[in-house]
Design a protein around this motif. Sequence first.
Motif, PDB file in Angstrom:
ATOM      1  N   TYR A  61      51.350  27.999  29.894  1.00 25.98           N
ATOM      2  CA  TYR A  61      50.073  28.166  30.591  1.00 25.98           C
ATOM      3  C   TYR A  61      48.880  27.733  29.741  1.00 25.98           C
ATOM      4  O   TYR A  61      47.876  27.241  30.247  1.00 25.98           O
ATOM      5  CB  TYR A  61      49.905  29.616  31.066  1.00 25.98           C
ATOM      6  N   TRP A  62      48.976  27.925  28.412  1.00 27.77           N
ATOM      7  CA  TRP A  62      47.809  27.619  27.594  1.00 27.77           C
ATOM      8  C   TRP A  62      47.530  26.121  27.495  1.00 27.77           C
ATOM      9  O   TRP A  62      46.475  25.716  27.057  1.00 27.77           O
ATOM     10  CB  TRP A  62      47.960  28.240  26.209  1.00 27.77           C
ATOM     11  N   ARG A 104      42.099  34.684  33.674  1.00 32.22           N
ATOM     12  CA  ARG A 104      42.656  35.825  34.409  1.00 32.22           C
ATOM     13  C   ARG A 104      44.109  36.077  34.020  1.00 32.22           C
ATOM     14  O   ARG A 104      44.555  37.222  33.983  1.00 32.22           O
ATOM     15  CB  ARG A 104      42.537  35.596  35.922  1.00 32.22           C
ATOM     16  N   ILE A 105      44.835  35.015  33.745  1.00 35.88           N
ATOM     17  CA  ILE A 105      46.231  35.192  33.322  1.00 35.88           C
ATOM     18  C   ILE A 105      46.290  36.052  32.049  1.00 35.88           C
ATOM     19  O   ILE A 105      47.143  36.925  31.911  1.00 35.88           O
ATOM     20  CB  ILE A 105      46.909  33.822  33.084  1.00 35.88           C
ATOM     21  N   VAL A 106      45.345  35.815  31.131  1.00 33.79           N
ATOM     22  CA  VAL A 106      45.356  36.597  29.879  1.00 33.79           C
ATOM     23  C   VAL A 106      44.460  37.825  29.973  1.00 33.79           C
ATOM     24  O   VAL A 106      44.222  38.501  28.966  1.00 33.79           O
ATOM     25  CB  VAL A 106      44.929  35.731  28.670  1.00 33.79           C
ATOM     26  N   GLY A 107      43.957  38.116  31.185  1.00 28.12           N
ATOM     27  CA  GLY A 107      43.099  39.282  31.363  1.00 28.12           C
ATOM     28  C   GLY A 107      41.756  39.150  30.671  1.00 28.12           C
ATOM     29  O   GLY A 107      41.111  40.151  30.340  1.00 28.12           O
ATOM     30  N   HIS A 128      40.513  39.217  25.797  1.00 28.10           N
ATOM     31  CA  HIS A 128      41.719  39.272  26.604  1.00 28.10           C
ATOM     32  C   HIS A 128      41.928  40.697  27.090  1.00 28.10           C
ATOM     33  O   HIS A 128      41.252  41.633  26.635  1.00 28.10           O
ATOM     34  CB  HIS A 128      42.941  38.792  25.810  1.00 28.10           C
ATOM     35  N   ARG A 166      47.750  41.370  31.090  1.00 29.17           N
ATOM     36  CA  ARG A 166      48.282  40.090  31.528  1.00 29.17           C
ATOM     37  C   ARG A 166      48.508  40.086  33.044  1.00 29.17           C
ATOM     38  O   ARG A 166      48.899  41.092  33.629  1.00 29.17           O
ATOM     39  CB  ARG A 166      49.603  39.841  30.788  1.00 29.17           C
ATOM     40  N   ARG A 167      48.240  38.921  33.681  1.00 28.14           N
ATOM     41  CA  ARG A 167      48.544  38.726  35.099  1.00 28.14           C
ATOM     42  C   ARG A 167      49.526  37.574  35.238  1.00 28.14           C
ATOM     43  O   ARG A 167      49.650  36.739  34.344  1.00 28.14           O
ATOM     44  CB  ARG A 167      47.275  38.409  35.896  1.00 28.14           C
ATOM     45  N   GLU A 168      50.173  37.523  36.390  1.00 23.62           N
ATOM     46  CA  GLU A 168      51.138  36.446  36.634  1.00 23.62           C
ATOM     47  C   GLU A 168      50.595  35.395  37.583  1.00 23.62           C
ATOM     48  O   GLU A 168      51.231  34.359  37.773  1.00 23.62           O
ATOM     49  CB  GLU A 168      52.447  37.026  37.189  1.00 23.62           C
ATOM     50  N   ARG A 216      56.988  35.266  33.024  1.00 21.80           N
ATOM     51  CA  ARG A 216      56.919  36.098  31.818  1.00 21.80           C
ATOM     52  C   ARG A 216      57.218  35.288  30.561  1.00 21.80           C
ATOM     53  O   ARG A 216      56.941  35.716  29.451  1.00 21.80           O
ATOM     54  CB  ARG A 216      57.907  37.263  31.939  1.00 21.80           C
ATOM     55  N   ASP A 248      55.823  32.556  30.002  1.00 18.96           N
ATOM     56  CA  ASP A 248      54.599  31.760  29.824  1.00 18.96           C
ATOM     57  C   ASP A 248      54.654  30.392  30.485  1.00 18.96           C
ATOM     58  O   ASP A 248      53.797  29.542  30.232  1.00 18.96           O
ATOM     59  CB  ASP A 248      54.267  31.570  28.334  1.00 18.96           C
TER      60      ASP A 248
END
Lengths: 194, 502
Positions: free
Chosen positions: B68-69, B96-99, B389, B392-394, B415, B417
């Motif tokens: 994702y990064w 948002r994925i990493v909050g 951060h 975590r979201r999916e 999960r 990544d």
Amino acid sequence: MPAAPAAPSSAAPQTSCFPGLRAASTPPAPTSPTEAPPRILVIGFGNPGRRDDGLGPTLAARLAARELPGVTIESDYQLCLEHAELVARHESVLFVDAAIEVPGNAPFHLGPLQPLDQVSCFSHQLSPHAVLHVAAQCFGARPSAWLLGVRAADVGSFAEGLTPAAERNLTAALDAALAWLASATTAAQSSSRP
Amino acid sequence: MTETPPTVTTAGSSPASRTRRYTINPVTRIEGHGKVTILLDENDEVVEARMHIIEFRGFERFILGRPYWEMPVIVQRLCGICPVSHHLAAAKAMDRIVGGEQLTPTAEKIRRLMHLGQIFQSHALHFFHLASPDLLFGVDGTAASAFAAPAAQRNVLGVAARYPELAVQGVMMRKFGQEVIQATAGKKIHGTGAIPGGVNKNLLIAERDALRQHVPQMLAWARGAVKIARDFTMEHLVELLPFGSFDSNHLSLVREGDGALDLYHGVLRAVDKDGHRLVNDVDYQRYLEVVSEEVRSWSYMKFPFIRTIGPEKGWYRVGPLARLNTCAFIPTPEAEAARREYLALTHGRPNNITMCYHWARMVELLHAIEGIRDLLEDSDLQGDDLLTHGPRREEAVGVIEAPRGTLFHHYRVSRNDEVTLCNLIVSTTNNNEPMNRAVARVARDHLGGKPEITEGLLNHLEVAIRAYDPCLSCATHAMGRMPLQVEIRDGTGRVVATAARG
């Protein structure tokens, strides 16, 4: 061994980037007038994500690593309008691009360029000729300009890194670029002497 | 690679069918390429006009499985034209994925500065170098020959020859915007400044000061650009009011709470042609409840529409015209004054005039440089708190107002990544139906019933498409060349005449 670049045109103004604008409406230009103008420019252009289309940026990167004095190195995906302003601030310019066809299947081709009233079919990218034309029209600059086309083997793949064949051609082209830079430097030094 | 110069060839008439085939290959001065077909009846009247997209991008497929990064960097490769927009939309989703969607002040302001730099350079490039040939050389006061100046003149080199001062302004404004991007993203193209949860650099004092010194000039030129666009529009209202125009819905982000123009972040708002609210400030994480996309067999570019209204009447416009119709005000004073003058043309009601995209774009250009000026005075840009951060979201959605309009990025991340889903609705796709309608209107008004269709008349189609500043490079699901042809077919579907350049 390439021929020495032609001496900079006497019509090439190096002191102002805004000859077409009224002085009263011209606050500080983006280039500081006190900054010594770079004399020689190398622009490598192409997409490193399309394998050998990255020959131009790769050659530019290898020249940049040598930290040559008085030489500006620029690298971009494509030539755009703002490159005309950059070109206009230099006396000698070397465009470096990947080439599909090179006469005699040589590793590279080096030849002089002239401004041409010719636009690319793509709005956002210009040919080296068109960049020179905009530099002349907008900034009154006519630098000595050359094109170094380095023979590519694969510009279709979506991958980074050169093919072995392109890497060999790049080695030869790098020598040619260094020779061109030596000639251009000599020409610039002689033109700056009183 | 070297491009060939545009050429024009025209096929002769076919006495048997009294019809002709015309092809423009490619349509110039839009970002990328596509194809237009026009169907004539036996009386040479236009019965159908479509803008096709004929290649497949597949970007959403080949990034699956990537971590994702990488997304904020990879998705920029969609396009070399507005990579910052994709960079930031992906980064917003990954926040948002990493909050980390509640960015630090430094991170948010760096990103906003980067985005305004992109808006500024893109709008300047479009107006001065892509659209201005049509405006400067096109309209001579007669509807029959509007936008029919010689093709050799209708390009940036023609502008540079006749109006070098304007061409210089365009070059230098584009350059300034690129320098803002370089200072904030690290590179002019395909930068890396935005990362999940923040940014990886602040703005150095030296970088700030280097940019600051040019702001007065850029402001002056932006004011001048608004005046050029306004004067052009007002002087040629007779030709421009109907040109490719139609009533439509309009959609964009607006700032949550007060409805201000906000190009970086906000909630989804849509209004109809009269300004009635269709989508009332909805969180864009719920964008799938707001918009849906229709697939048509003749184009790879989908046709988005407002879900509650349906595809027939729910299509909408995005971009500068839409944004000035949806927002309550512009939060910078000079652009707000310019917006009020702009709205006076339509007595404060939504503006549905296609050619007013140019004026609206210049109002936004002024807003962008005002915003850049204000941000460069903000010491938060030199802060050191760059990342945040949280839980975590999916799954996440990132939306931004790109120069060309609303840009949606939607991802799911496993999960491990890895990206497992990617859906993009790019700005130009949002304008798909409107561009088709503009083409149809222009074809009907200017091409139908003509004994001979000239290259200049075909340029009318390009003028209408160009008003939207489409970036087909990413909208059209294609990598590489996408020639846009104009073909004219007879009632049997047979291509019967050609005028080509390419």
